[in-house]
Design an enzyme around this catalytic site. Sequence first.
Site, PDB file in Angstrom:
ATOM      1  CB  CYS A  44      -5.645   7.023  -3.171  1.00  0.00           C
ATOM      2  SG  CYS A  44      -4.428   6.487  -4.329  1.00  0.00           S
ATOM      3  CB  SER A  98       3.528   1.575  -8.868  1.00  0.00           C
ATOM      4  OG  SER A  98       2.471   0.692  -8.670  1.00  0.00           O
TER       5      SER A  98
END
Length: 396
Positions: free
Chosen positions: A327, A201
């Site tokens: 998250c 990422s």
Amino acid sequence: MRNTIYLDYNATTPCDPEVVDAMLPYFRDNFGNASSQSHSYGWLASDALEKSSFVIANALNVSPNQIIYTSGATESINTILKGVFNHKLNKKNHIITVETEHKAVLDVCQNLEKKGARITYLKVDKNGIISLDELKKKINSNTLMVAIMFANNETGVLQPIESISEICKKHSSLFFSDATQALGKISLGSFFSLVDFACFSSHKIYGPKGMGMIFIKKTDEINWESFVQGGGQQRKLRGGTYNIPGIVGFSKAIELNLNQIEKFANKTEKLRNYMEELLLKIEGAKVNSRGFDRLPNTLNVSFSHVDGEQLLNVLGQHIAVSNGSACNSASINPSHVLSAMGIESSRALASMRISLGKHNTLNDTKKAVNHIVKSVEKVRNNNILWKKNNPIIVRE
Ligand code: PLP
């Protein structure tokens, strides 16, 4: 906001100014679609795509053909697990993963279970490391894929990927490793020779958000149905218009940060160890996964007799850290990673992940330690089970 010391680089990083500069022309002047091959706008975009892929492939020592661009590691994980599973369902349906994987892997595995997959969730020891013996016991001729991350996002602990790869090869099982947190923090060395699939990422290495990548070892053998259909881009493996500014930015971030990996690793490790020594002087403090192969920038510390939510609320005014993965920060459940390591709920809730980045200074860490010491003391004073002791103060 500006006075808050940022120590949450595993959650995300700021874009390097050079990354922003490299991207800007592709928003404004060179805004063409890389698939438009009948005019110069398209040619400029496809040229940028080709050059960026070359830079990334060169830095990682892989072939540009082995790279598929995505919107981030979450999409990459979905693509790999669902793609391989759907393609091979009639042959094998067993996937092995680990209880401490990122939620993206665990959630996809849960979803695949409903579609006929048999998932084995390996346990970890108290330091977060899998048992190779358990893997050997669970892997069999029906094991389609082993999905085990390289570096854990919460504790930074590294899994023994060389041995895992060997076991997978022996059983003709595919090996997928989520290396999102490893990229840019440690040298990847022979990583790409060990795995069949990997994901990355861009926003974890000072690149733009919404940009990620899949590494596929044998692209010519992959003929699964694309997860994102339409247009046939990326050898029909991921449709949709190429995100040229994102790809240019990701490639610049990789170029800048992989060149200086040792420098950043040494710097963050020194600062991390400095903080660790001081935080361990707080009574009832414990550093999770300490003494094991870990990311150099990551420190996961938990405290006894502290209400975790209160601690983060008090601390949040001064320093940016996280309790578990970003998250999950809306949840008041203890981190699934720390729970899997056998850490009791109250302690897991009173844990924080400090993840340092290349912009942090010694002064940041001194200030942060003082804030943590004071905040732990403040929150503990509300705890009737706590007997007061002398706090430590660091001179700034
Ligand atoms: N895998 C790991 C290990 C991560 O740390 C993260 C981000 O928190 C992800 C996957 C998801 O990455 P992205 O934000 O690019 O979807």
